[in-house]
Design a protein around this motif. Structure first.
Motif, PDB file in Angstrom:
ATOM      1  N   ILE A 103      -8.035   3.890  -0.474  1.00  0.00           N
ATOM      2  CA  ILE A 103      -8.671   2.658   0.007  1.00  0.00           C
ATOM      3  C   ILE A 103      -9.929   3.040   0.774  1.00  0.00           C
ATOM      4  CG2 ILE A 103      -8.415   0.667   1.540  1.00  0.00           C
ATOM      5  CD1 ILE A 103      -5.435   0.717   0.970  1.00  0.00           C
ATOM      6  N   TYR A 151      -4.214   2.292  -2.380  1.00  0.00           N
ATOM      7  CA  TYR A 151      -3.780   1.084  -3.074  1.00  0.00           C
ATOM      8  C   TYR A 151      -2.484   1.385  -3.821  1.00  0.00           C
ATOM      9  CZ  TYR A 151      -8.524  -0.836  -2.465  1.00  0.00           C
ATOM     10  OH  TYR A 151      -9.707  -1.301  -1.950  1.00  0.00           O
ATOM     11  N   VAL A 202       0.864  -1.185   0.000  1.00  0.00           N
ATOM     12  CA  VAL A 202       0.000   0.000   0.000  1.00  0.00           C
ATOM     13  C   VAL A 202       0.899   1.233   0.000  1.00  0.00           C
ATOM     14  CG1 VAL A 202      -1.940  -1.125   1.169  1.00  0.00           C
ATOM     15  CG2 VAL A 202      -0.131  -0.027   2.530  1.00  0.00           C
TER      16      VAL A 202
END
Length: 489
Positions: free
Chosen positions: A287, A231, A63
């Motif tokens: 996210i 992401y 991430v």
């Protein structure tokens, strides 16, 4: 940007975070080890929120936060499970309750497809050989029973070592062995044009009072980036590219490699594939904060009877897989269960298979040894009724006192480049220091949470009615013999 790195929590995160009574004050990103609620984490194989503001990276994941790229792999290495698929699901038996947190080769394979630089990487067990790049003499003084494995170069995870050599992250953080240890590894370059890279490694102790379990470090970040967890486009593209490799059986299998047996072995992604992911998301990589309760919250005023865990499908995973066209591993496992091809097959083999580190009942692993974490005391290795964990046998930090003042300085070896085939001698321990990584070391005390009242035990040797005899595996005898020595040193 200041980042706080913590060691082993042993599943002791405040229960109120899950219920929503409290919220983590800062964004927390973590990986799983071998003392987790496996049934809950298994709901999020690709990662997700386990509570508001607390994000799990999944079996493996990458991430981004404020421009910092964070990757990690959950679990510990065991050779006899390494090449299997993720076949475990609740309710677990005596084998799967442990194998559920064992690292699998497919996750290592996925991570090895990454080409872009990683800033921070996390693993629970240490990369094998990393101890040769730090103050080995001090390590062996604190953990004298590591000596045999250090000298034979078998302590740690070969899978994590493979990733360290491939990813070459700026920082690598680990835990598991319950000792604070720093190292500095200079990587070899593959060509004259390639710039040299180095990794600052730091392992921390267990989260207990008077132990070195916390480190504050400064990480360079993008000040113009938002404050949301995002992401990673390349990682999403790799997940899409490797989706066809998903396996939910316990059969051992090899990842594709360039050996003439596979039509395709390179699953790294192109810039075009990464661009497609960005376009799918309209360049919005944030996210979603879609945490969902999937189990009843603990209420001390309403005692509940023990309920066997059930296999659940988490809405976060369902949404993630639908968005990116991925296979929901848990849904696939449920389908396989209905077809009778997962648990039934495993249970038939339970009494025949010797579940030790050699993997003798399996096909030979691509790693022929398995000593990861043998010197760390945990329920995967210790089968005593009295043992609720590894509280005192693994004491690694000297409590602050007039005779032993706290010392947060880093201990690095000189920058060295060692080939994989290096020979290690017993007198190779070095004393050297470098304060580059731990200039601002911070340690604080926390109250120790109570552990489970029902420690997990491996059941074995009962065929002849010897169930009342407590046994310690031979490889753990040195740990118990070293207990007094460890405490006095």
């Amino acid at each position: 940007m200041k980042v706080a790195v913590a060691g082993c929590c042993h599943g002791a995160l405040d229960k109120m975070y899950y219920s929503g009574e409290k919220k983590a004050p800062v964004l927390t990103v973590f990986i799983g080890g071998n003392h987790e609620a496996s049934n809950h984490l298994q709901e999020l194989p690709y990662g997700g929120w386990v509570a508001p503001n607390i994000y799990y990276l999944g079996y493996a994941g990458v991430v981004r936060f404020r421009g910092v790229r964070i990757g990690g792999i959950s679990g510990i290495f065991k050779s006899h499970d390494y090449r299997k698929g993720h076949f475990e699901c609740p309710p677990y038996n005596q084998q799967t309750i442990r194998s559920a947190y064992h690292v699998r080769s497919i996750e290592v394979f996925k991570l090895k497809q990454l080409k872009r630089p990683i800033d921070i990487f996390m693993s629970h067990d240490w990369p094998r050989s990393i101890y040769h790049y730090g103050n080995k003499k001090q390590l062996l003084k604190m953990k004298s029973f590591f000596r045999q494995e250090v000298e034979s170069n078998t302590l740690g995870s070969p899978a994590a070592s493979e990733l360290l050599q491939h990813l070459k992250p700026t920082y690598w953080f680990s835990a598991h062995l319950h000792v604070k240890f720093a190292a500095f590894m200079q990587h070899q370059t593959n060509s004259k044009e390639e710039l040299p890279k180095a990794t600052k490694f730091l392992a921390l102790d267990k989260c207990l009072p008077h132990r070195d379990f916390l480190q504050i470090i400064d990480i360079e970040h993008d000040p113009s980036a938002g404050d949301s967890l995002e992401y990673d486009a390349e990682w999403i593209a790799v997940l899409k590219a490797t989706n066809s490799l998903i396996n939910v059986t316990q059969s051992s299998w090899n990842m594709p490699e360039k050996n003439g047996l596979h039509a395709k072995w390179d699953y790294s992604v192109t810039e075009e594939a990464i661009k497609e992911v960005l376009e799918e998301l309209n360049h919005n990589l944030k996210i979603p904060c879609n945490f969902t309760l999937t189990a009843a919250c603990y209420d001390p005023s309403k005692p509940q009877k023990h309920v066997e865990p059930v296999h659940s499908i988490n809405p976060q995973t369902t949404e993630f897989c639908a968005q990116f066209g991925l296979t929901d591993i848990n849904d696939r496992i449920q389908q396989a269960k209905e077809e009778g091809s997962v648990r039934g097959e495993y249970e038939e083999e339970e009494e025949e298979e010797e579940m030790d580190s050699t993997g003798s009942a399996e096909e030979p692993s691509e790693y022929n040894t398995d000593n990861s974490g043998l010197s760390s005391i945990n329920p995967d290795e210790i089968m005593l009724d009295e043992e609720g964990g590894d509280e005192d046998l693994s004491t690694c930090s000297v409590d602050p006192s007039p005779d032993h003042p706290p010392d947060f300085s880093a201990s690095f070896s000189d920058i060295r480049i060692m080939p994989d085939s290096m020979a290690v001698s017993s007198d190779d321990a070095m004393d050297s220091t470098n304060e580059e990584l731990e200039k601002s070391g911070v340690s604080k005390q926390v109250e120790e949470k109570s552990l489970s009242e029902r420690p997990l035990k491996r059941i074995g040797g009962n065929e002849n009615g010897n169930s009342g005899i407590k046994k310690i595996k031979r490889r753990n005898q040195a740990i118990y013999a070293a207990e007094d020595e460890d405490k006095t040193e």
